[in-house]
Design a protein around this motif. Structure first.
Motif, PDB file in Angstrom:
ATOM      1  N   GLY A   1       5.757  -8.638  -5.970  1.00 39.00           N
ATOM      2  CA  GLY A   1       7.157  -8.261  -5.606  1.00 39.00           C
ATOM      3  C   GLY A   1       7.083  -7.139  -4.411  1.00 39.00           C
ATOM      4  O   GLY A   1       8.051  -7.459  -3.505  1.00 39.00           O
ATOM      5  N   HIS A   2       6.063  -6.501  -4.149  1.00 40.42           N
ATOM      6  CA  HIS A   2       6.073  -5.677  -3.177  1.00 40.42           C
ATOM      7  C   HIS A   2       5.590  -6.650  -1.694  1.00 40.42           C
ATOM      8  O   HIS A   2       6.112  -6.138  -0.608  1.00 40.42           O
ATOM      9  CB  HIS A   2       4.833  -4.399  -3.122  1.00 40.42           C
ATOM     10  N   PHE A   3       4.966  -7.518  -1.896  1.00 37.80           N
ATOM     11  CA  PHE A   3       4.744  -8.615  -1.017  1.00 37.80           C
ATOM     12  C   PHE A   3       5.764  -9.378  -0.471  1.00 37.80           C
ATOM     13  O   PHE A   3       6.070  -9.398   0.879  1.00 37.80           O
ATOM     14  CB  PHE A   3       3.504  -9.592  -1.469  1.00 37.80           C
ATOM     15  N   ARG A   4       6.552  -9.571  -1.417  1.00 41.50           N
ATOM     16  CA  ARG A   4       7.686 -10.287  -0.925  1.00 41.50           C
ATOM     17  C   ARG A   4       8.823  -9.567  -0.187  1.00 41.50           C
ATOM     18  O   ARG A   4       9.552  -9.845   0.514  1.00 41.50           O
ATOM     19  CB  ARG A   4       8.685 -10.797  -2.202  1.00 41.50           C
ATOM     20  N   GLY A   5       8.954  -8.154  -0.722  1.00 37.90           N
ATOM     21  CA  GLY A   5       9.777  -7.046   0.090  1.00 37.90           C
ATOM     22  C   GLY A   5      11.091  -7.012  -0.695  1.00 37.90           C
ATOM     23  O   GLY A   5      11.505  -7.725  -1.640  1.00 37.90           O
TER      24      GLY A   5
ATOM     25  N   MET B   1       0.906  -1.066   0.065  1.00 40.71           N
ATOM     26  CA  MET B   1      -0.048   0.268   0.106  1.00 40.71           C
ATOM     27  C   MET B   1       0.592   1.011  -0.090  1.00 40.71           C
ATOM     28  O   MET B   1       0.534   2.258  -0.603  1.00 40.71           O
ATOM     29  CB  MET B   1      -1.070   0.024   1.030  1.00 40.71           C
ATOM     30  N   GLU B   2       2.113   1.092   0.601  1.00 37.86           N
ATOM     31  CA  GLU B   2       2.969   2.500   0.483  1.00 37.86           C
ATOM     32  C   GLU B   2       3.445   2.695  -0.971  1.00 37.86           C
ATOM     33  O   GLU B   2       3.709   3.649  -1.177  1.00 37.86           O
ATOM     34  CB  GLU B   2       3.966   2.055   1.515  1.00 37.86           C
ATOM     35  N   ALA B   3       3.532   1.511  -1.601  1.00 39.64           N
ATOM     36  CA  ALA B   3       3.806   1.452  -3.028  1.00 39.64           C
ATOM     37  C   ALA B   3       2.752   1.962  -4.097  1.00 39.64           C
ATOM     38  O   ALA B   3       2.936   1.929  -5.188  1.00 39.64           O
ATOM     39  CB  ALA B   3       4.541   0.461  -3.391  1.00 39.64           C
ATOM     40  N   GLY B   4       1.602   2.051  -3.238  1.00 42.26           N
ATOM     41  CA  GLY B   4       0.347   2.338  -4.407  1.00 42.26           C
ATOM     42  C   GLY B   4      -0.569   1.306  -4.609  1.00 42.26           C
ATOM     43  O   GLY B   4      -1.376   1.826  -5.464  1.00 42.26           O
ATOM     44  N   ALA B   5      -0.381   0.323  -4.177  1.00 38.39           N
ATOM     45  CA  ALA B   5      -1.431  -0.678  -4.477  1.00 38.39           C
ATOM     46  C   ALA B   5      -2.866  -0.433  -3.916  1.00 38.39           C
ATOM     47  O   ALA B   5      -2.836   0.207  -2.623  1.00 38.39           O
ATOM     48  CB  ALA B   5      -1.138  -2.172  -3.933  1.00 38.39           C
TER      49      ALA B   5
ATOM     50  N   CYS C   1      -9.380  -8.639  -9.932  1.00 41.43           N
ATOM     51  CA  CYS C   1      -8.718  -8.252 -11.597  1.00 41.43           C
ATOM     52  C   CYS C   1      -9.805  -7.975 -12.604  1.00 41.43           C
ATOM     53  O   CYS C   1     -10.835  -8.582 -12.763  1.00 41.43           O
ATOM     54  CB  CYS C   1      -8.002  -9.614 -12.005  1.00 41.43           C
ATOM     55  N   ASP C   2      -9.556  -6.757 -13.088  1.00 48.71           N
ATOM     56  CA  ASP C   2     -10.658  -6.463 -14.188  1.00 48.71           C
ATOM     57  C   ASP C   2      -9.761  -6.737 -15.593  1.00 48.71           C
ATOM     58  O   ASP C   2      -8.526  -6.953 -15.514  1.00 48.71           O
ATOM     59  CB  ASP C   2     -10.829  -4.818 -14.203  1.00 48.71           C
ATOM     60  N   TRP C   3     -10.430  -6.477 -16.488  1.00 47.12           N
ATOM     61  CA  TRP C   3      -9.904  -6.949 -18.045  1.00 47.12           C
ATOM     62  C   TRP C   3      -8.545  -6.196 -18.323  1.00 47.12           C
ATOM     63  O   TRP C   3      -7.978  -6.939 -19.099  1.00 47.12           O
ATOM     64  CB  TRP C   3     -11.043  -6.587 -19.118  1.00 47.12           C
ATOM     65  N   SER C   4      -8.322  -5.022 -17.577  1.00 55.07           N
ATOM     66  CA  SER C   4      -7.112  -4.396 -18.097  1.00 55.07           C
ATOM     67  C   SER C   4      -6.006  -4.663 -17.332  1.00 55.07           C
ATOM     68  O   SER C   4      -4.725  -4.194 -17.677  1.00 55.07           O
ATOM     69  CB  SER C   4      -7.296  -2.848 -17.989  1.00 55.07           C
ATOM     70  N   CYS C   5      -5.900  -5.512 -16.320  1.00 53.59           N
ATOM     71  CA  CYS C   5      -4.870  -6.022 -15.226  1.00 53.59           C
ATOM     72  C   CYS C   5      -3.952  -6.723 -16.279  1.00 53.59           C
ATOM     73  O   CYS C   5      -4.261  -7.484 -17.046  1.00 53.59           O
ATOM     74  CB  CYS C   5      -5.510  -6.644 -14.228  1.00 53.59           C
ATOM     75  N   THR C   6      -2.633  -6.141 -16.127  1.00 48.88           N
ATOM     76  CA  THR C   6      -1.715  -6.897 -16.791  1.00 48.88           C
ATOM     77  C   THR C   6      -0.628  -7.957 -16.195  1.00 48.88           C
ATOM     78  O   THR C   6      -0.760  -7.627 -14.737  1.00 48.88           O
ATOM     79  CB  THR C   6      -0.672  -5.781 -17.347  1.00 48.88           C
ATOM     80  N   PRO C   7       0.081  -8.904 -16.641  1.00 49.23           N
ATOM     81  CA  PRO C   7       0.747  -9.655 -16.174  1.00 49.23           C
ATOM     82  C   PRO C   7       1.973  -8.699 -15.225  1.00 49.23           C
ATOM     83  O   PRO C   7       2.235  -9.236 -14.058  1.00 49.23           O
ATOM     84  CB  PRO C   7       1.605 -10.347 -17.176  1.00 49.23           C
ATOM     85  N   GLN C   8       2.340  -7.486 -15.871  1.00 50.69           N
ATOM     86  CA  GLN C   8       3.301  -6.877 -15.154  1.00 50.69           C
ATOM     87  C   GLN C   8       2.738  -6.236 -13.878  1.00 50.69           C
ATOM     88  O   GLN C   8       3.496  -6.219 -12.667  1.00 50.69           O
ATOM     89  CB  GLN C   8       3.832  -5.698 -15.818  1.00 50.69           C
ATOM     90  N   SER C   9       1.452  -5.731 -13.806  1.00 51.55           N
ATOM     91  CA  SER C   9       1.147  -5.313 -12.536  1.00 51.55           C
ATOM     92  C   SER C   9       0.767  -6.405 -11.379  1.00 51.55           C
ATOM     93  O   SER C   9       0.957  -6.290 -10.398  1.00 51.55           O
ATOM     94  CB  SER C   9      -0.430  -4.671 -12.661  1.00 51.55           C
ATOM     95  N   VAL C  10       0.546  -7.754 -11.736  1.00 54.46           N
ATOM     96  CA  VAL C  10       0.544  -8.673 -11.005  1.00 54.46           C
ATOM     97  C   VAL C  10       1.680  -8.905 -10.405  1.00 54.46           C
ATOM     98  O   VAL C  10       2.196  -9.183  -9.007  1.00 54.46           O
ATOM     99  CB  VAL C  10      -0.205 -10.045 -11.600  1.00 54.46           C
ATOM    100  N   GLN C  11       2.822  -9.052 -11.044  1.00 53.21           N
ATOM    101  CA  GLN C  11       4.358  -9.346 -10.643  1.00 53.21           C
ATOM    102  C   GLN C  11       4.457  -8.173  -9.818  1.00 53.21           C
ATOM    103  O   GLN C  11       5.566  -8.232  -8.980  1.00 53.21           O
ATOM    104  CB  GLN C  11       5.191  -9.470 -11.892  1.00 53.21           C
ATOM    105  N   ASP C  12       4.200  -6.685 -10.081  1.00 51.63           N
ATOM    106  CA  ASP C  12       4.579  -5.641  -9.162  1.00 51.63           C
ATOM    107  C   ASP C  12       4.129  -6.006  -8.023  1.00 51.63           C
ATOM    108  O   ASP C  12       4.830  -5.588  -6.890  1.00 51.63           O
ATOM    109  CB  ASP C  12       4.197  -4.386  -9.987  1.00 51.63           C
ATOM    110  N   LEU C  13       2.601  -6.150  -7.840  1.00 48.83           N
ATOM    111  CA  LEU C  13       2.116  -6.489  -6.629  1.00 48.83           C
ATOM    112  C   LEU C  13       2.725  -7.597  -5.785  1.00 48.83           C
ATOM    113  O   LEU C  13       3.212  -7.421  -4.562  1.00 48.83           O
ATOM    114  CB  LEU C  13       0.676  -6.751  -6.719  1.00 48.83           C
TER     115      LEU C  13
END
Length: 350
Positions: free
Chosen positions: A346-350, A303-307, A332-344
């Motif tokens: 990544g932030h969870f992993r730290g 959330m600090e990263a904007g999620a 997830c909506d239709w416009s959600c990208t694989p990159q946005s999933v990986q970004d999220l």
């Protein structure tokens, strides 16, 4: 990293283009434009129901409430799961539009009614003569509010119970496209072929600007629905802008492609969350929605990263034990990208 709701997503380019084309010139209002008859024919073809009554509205709440008002008397009970959208998130709209029908809530695991639970609820309703509410329609939400999915056999089992009591069944299909994509079935197979009498076929959550189709497979319901829509303030003057959206939505399978994209991103996100240390997924996602439990530290980083996504309860604080698990929902909506999933992730992993 926008995962709070599929309502957050943009309208698909095909939908925006269709609205722009509809904006050219002057056309008769209230559905008397050239596009609306084409839409009715296209929706009928999609549902393999050449005589179905098709009426467009702008919101899912209006679609559900107007459909249920057509099926229910003011003195009826409407049977639904305890966490159905019509019960939890429509501010009493079904009660308002029906003139006071009572919501009869049915329990069941994973947000789904069972035939046994529905039968028991119907059996104990309407047994007090004039002193109690009477038996009215059943409404099923697919995909459910907790992200689970009714199979075609499960829908048929519920409609069979309803029909055994002479009751109609409505399908709340705000995310019906995601359900069809997940099951690999047609709209007809999920609705009238499974015993459904009416459906709210959603477009807003799946790439449209704002349009839903209220469909009755018995054309005898057409006139009443038309009048209720007008009386309820949901007959658009510039109706062509609703029709343009729905025509583009059903053309060439756009509705299904958009839902498949959302479901695919949700599956990728679920796989990634499952691999996170300490994280828990409540149930394997069946469509485009996930409920999970993640450590507070993971939520803070994301959330600090904007999620954007919802925590449950809504007022839970991000201040507290770092390893405490906090429940959350991702959509997830239709416009959600694989990159946005990986970004999220990544932030969870730290």
């Amino acid at each position: 990293m926008m995962f709070a709701s599929d309502n957050m997503g943009p309208a698909a380019p095909e939908i925006i283009d269709a609205i722009a084309r509809a904006n050219e010139g002057h056309h008769m209002p209230y559905g008397n434009d050239p596009v609306t008859p084409e839409v009715v024919a296209a929706v009928r073809a999609l549902f393999e129901a050449p005589e179905a009554a098709v009426h467009l509205v702008a919101t899912g709440t209006a679609a559900n409430a107007l459909a249920l008002a057509t099926l229910a008397n003011p003195w009826d009970g409407i049977f639904m799961h305890r966490v159905a959208h019509a019960e939890e998130d429509e501010c009493g709209a079904p009660e308002f539009y029906t003139g006071g029908a009572k919501m009869v809530l049915v329990d069941g695991e994973k947000g789904k009614m069972t035939p046994e639970g529905l039968k028991a609820a119907i059996a104990r309703t309407g047994d007090k003569g004039v002193h109690g509410v009477q038996r009215g329609p059943v409404t099923i939400t697919n995909i459910t509010e907790v992200g689970s999915l009714y199979t075609l056999d499960e829908i048929r089992a519920l409609t069979d119970v309803a029909k055994s009591y002479g009751l109609k069944t409505h399908l709340d299909g705000a995310r019906m496209a995601n359900a069809c994509a997940a099951l690999g079935c047609t709209p007809a197979e999920m609705t009238w072929k499974a015993g459904i009498d009416a459906v709210s076929f959603g477009g807003t959550k799946n790439g449209c600007l704002g349009v839903e189709a209220v469909i009755f497979f018995d054309p005898a319901q057409a006139r009443e629905t038309e009048l209720r829509r007008k009386r309820g303030g949901h007959l658009f003057s510039k109706h062509r802008f609703l029709s343009a959206q729905m025509r583009a939505y059903v053309k060439d399978g756009l509705w299904l492609r958009l839902a498949e994209q959302a479901n695919a991103r949700c599956a990728e996100l679920a796989e990634g969350i499952t691999a996170l240390p300490g994280a828990q997924i409540e149930a394997e996602p069946q469509g485009n929605m996930i409920f999970a439990h993640l450590p507070r530290r993971a939520h803070k980083r994301a959330m600090e990263a904007g999620a954007k996504y919802y925590l449950f309860p809504f007022d839970v604080s991000l201040d507290g034990p770092e390893d405490e698990l906090i429940r959350c929902r991702f959509v997830c909506d239709w416009s959600c990208t694989p990159q946005s999933v990986q970004d999220l992730l990544g932030h969870f992993r730290g």
